[in-house]
Design a protein around this motif. Structure first.
Motif, short mmCIF file in Angstrom:
data_model
loop_
_atom_site.label_atom_id
_atom_site.label_comp_id
_atom_site.label_asym_id
_atom_site.label_seq_id
_atom_site.Cartn_x
_atom_site.Cartn_y
_atom_site.Cartn_z
N LEU A 83 0.88 -1.15 0.00
CA LEU A 83 0.00 0.00 0.00
C LEU A 83 0.92 1.21 0.00
O LEU A 83 1.60 1.49 0.99
N ARG A 84 1.00 1.90 -1.15
CA ARG A 84 1.99 2.95 -1.37
C ARG A 84 1.34 4.32 -1.40
O ARG A 84 0.40 4.57 -2.16
N PHE A 85 1.86 5.23 -0.58
CA PHE A 85 1.45 6.64 -0.58
C PHE A 85 2.52 7.41 -1.33
O PHE A 85 3.68 7.42 -0.91
N THR A 86 2.14 8.04 -2.43
CA THR A 86 3.11 8.76 -3.25
C THR A 86 2.84 10.26 -3.19
O THR A 86 1.70 10.70 -3.31
N PHE A 87 3.93 11.01 -3.01
CA PHE A 87 3.85 12.46 -2.85
C PHE A 87 4.65 13.17 -3.93
O PHE A 87 5.65 12.65 -4.41
N SER A 88 4.21 14.36 -4.25
CA SER A 88 5.02 15.27 -5.06
C SER A 88 5.44 16.41 -4.14
O SER A 88 4.84 16.62 -3.08
N GLY A 89 6.48 17.09 -4.54
CA GLY A 89 6.97 18.18 -3.71
C GLY A 89 8.24 18.75 -4.29
O GLY A 89 8.48 18.63 -5.50
N ARG A 90 9.06 19.32 -3.42
CA ARG A 90 10.27 19.96 -3.93
C ARG A 90 11.49 19.65 -3.07
O ARG A 90 11.36 19.31 -1.90
N ILE A 91 12.61 19.78 -3.71
CA ILE A 91 13.90 19.60 -3.06
C ILE A 91 14.29 20.92 -2.41
O ILE A 91 14.19 21.98 -3.03
N THR A 92 14.76 20.87 -1.16
CA THR A 92 15.18 22.10 -0.48
C THR A 92 16.67 22.13 -0.18
O THR A 92 17.20 23.18 0.17
N ASN A 93 17.34 20.97 -0.32
CA ASN A 93 18.78 20.92 -0.04
C ASN A 93 19.35 19.64 -0.64
O ASN A 93 18.60 18.70 -0.92
N PHE A 94 20.66 19.60 -0.79
CA PHE A 94 21.33 18.40 -1.29
C PHE A 94 22.67 18.24 -0.59
O PHE A 94 23.44 19.20 -0.49
N ASP A 95 22.94 17.04 -0.12
CA ASP A 95 24.21 16.70 0.52
C ASP A 95 24.92 15.67 -0.36
O ASP A 95 24.64 14.47 -0.25
N PRO A 96 25.83 16.11 -1.25
CA PRO A 96 26.49 15.18 -2.16
C PRO A 96 27.41 14.19 -1.45
O PRO A 96 27.80 13.18 -2.03
N GLU A 97 27.76 14.46 -0.19
CA GLU A 97 28.66 13.59 0.57
C GLU A 97 27.91 12.52 1.37
O GLU A 97 28.53 11.63 1.94
N ARG A 98 26.60 12.62 1.41
CA ARG A 98 25.82 11.67 2.21
C ARG A 98 25.93 10.26 1.64
O ARG A 98 25.76 10.04 0.44
N GLU A 99 26.18 9.29 2.51
CA GLU A 99 26.21 7.90 2.11
C GLU A 99 24.77 7.42 1.91
O GLU A 99 23.92 7.63 2.77
N LEU A 100 24.52 6.78 0.77
CA LEU A 100 23.16 6.33 0.45
C LEU A 100 22.89 4.97 1.06
O LEU A 100 23.80 4.21 1.37
#
Length: 153
Positions: A83-100
């Motif tokens: 049961l999947r709830f899907t949202f739209s929205g916007r990006i407010t920040n990005f951390d290119p060093e974050r480990e995924l």
């Protein structure tokens, strides 16, 4: 046996005609495309879960602004109901060093044409359906969701 669906969240994130997707290996072998998505955790609101999953899988801070849809899918390959709830929205920040998260190869931007061309590698039929619903303007106010007694709102 007690049956229960797996509650998941996902984000359709579009910027300048490009969509943020993750390449992942859910079974440790095959590479699949998916929206940033994951499971609702105990004590967590659905909105918080969505923002957390986007951050963990992409390094982007995501602000949900609308509910795109609620999707019910039974995966025949593992006999699991989602049961999947899907949202739209916007990006407010990005951390290119974050480990995924484990299993995430990378997060990257794709055009609609690229996503459609890669449907055979989508993790589920919900990937394309969520984007199609977003494109048709499906959008429900977040106040449609009500949360009670949660730690992370």
């Amino acid at each position: 046996m007690i049956w229960k669906p797996n509650v998941t969240v996902a984000a359709v994130i579009e910027q300048n005609g490009q969509y943020l997707l993750v390449e992942e290996t859910p079974n440790g072998v095959d590479i699949k495309l998916n929206q940033p998505a994951g499971h609702l955790e105990p004590g967590e609101s659905i909105l918080h879960a969505c923002s957390r999953e986007v951050l963990e899988e992409t390094g982007h801070t995501f602000l949900p602004e609308a509910l795109t849809g609620i999707y019910h899918w039974h995966a025949p390959h593992n006999d699991t109901t989602y049961l999947r709830f899907t949202f739209s929205g916007r990006i407010t920040n990005f951390d290119p060093e974050r480990e995924l998260d484990t299993g995430i190869i990378r997060a990257t931007w794709f055009s609609l044409e690229e996503i459609r061309a890669k449907q055979a590698s989508h993790r589920s039929p919900m990937v394309m359906q969520c984007i199609e619903d977003y494109l048709t303007g499906r959008s429900y106010a977040l106040d449609i969701l009500t949360h009670y007694g949660l730690v992370n709102k």
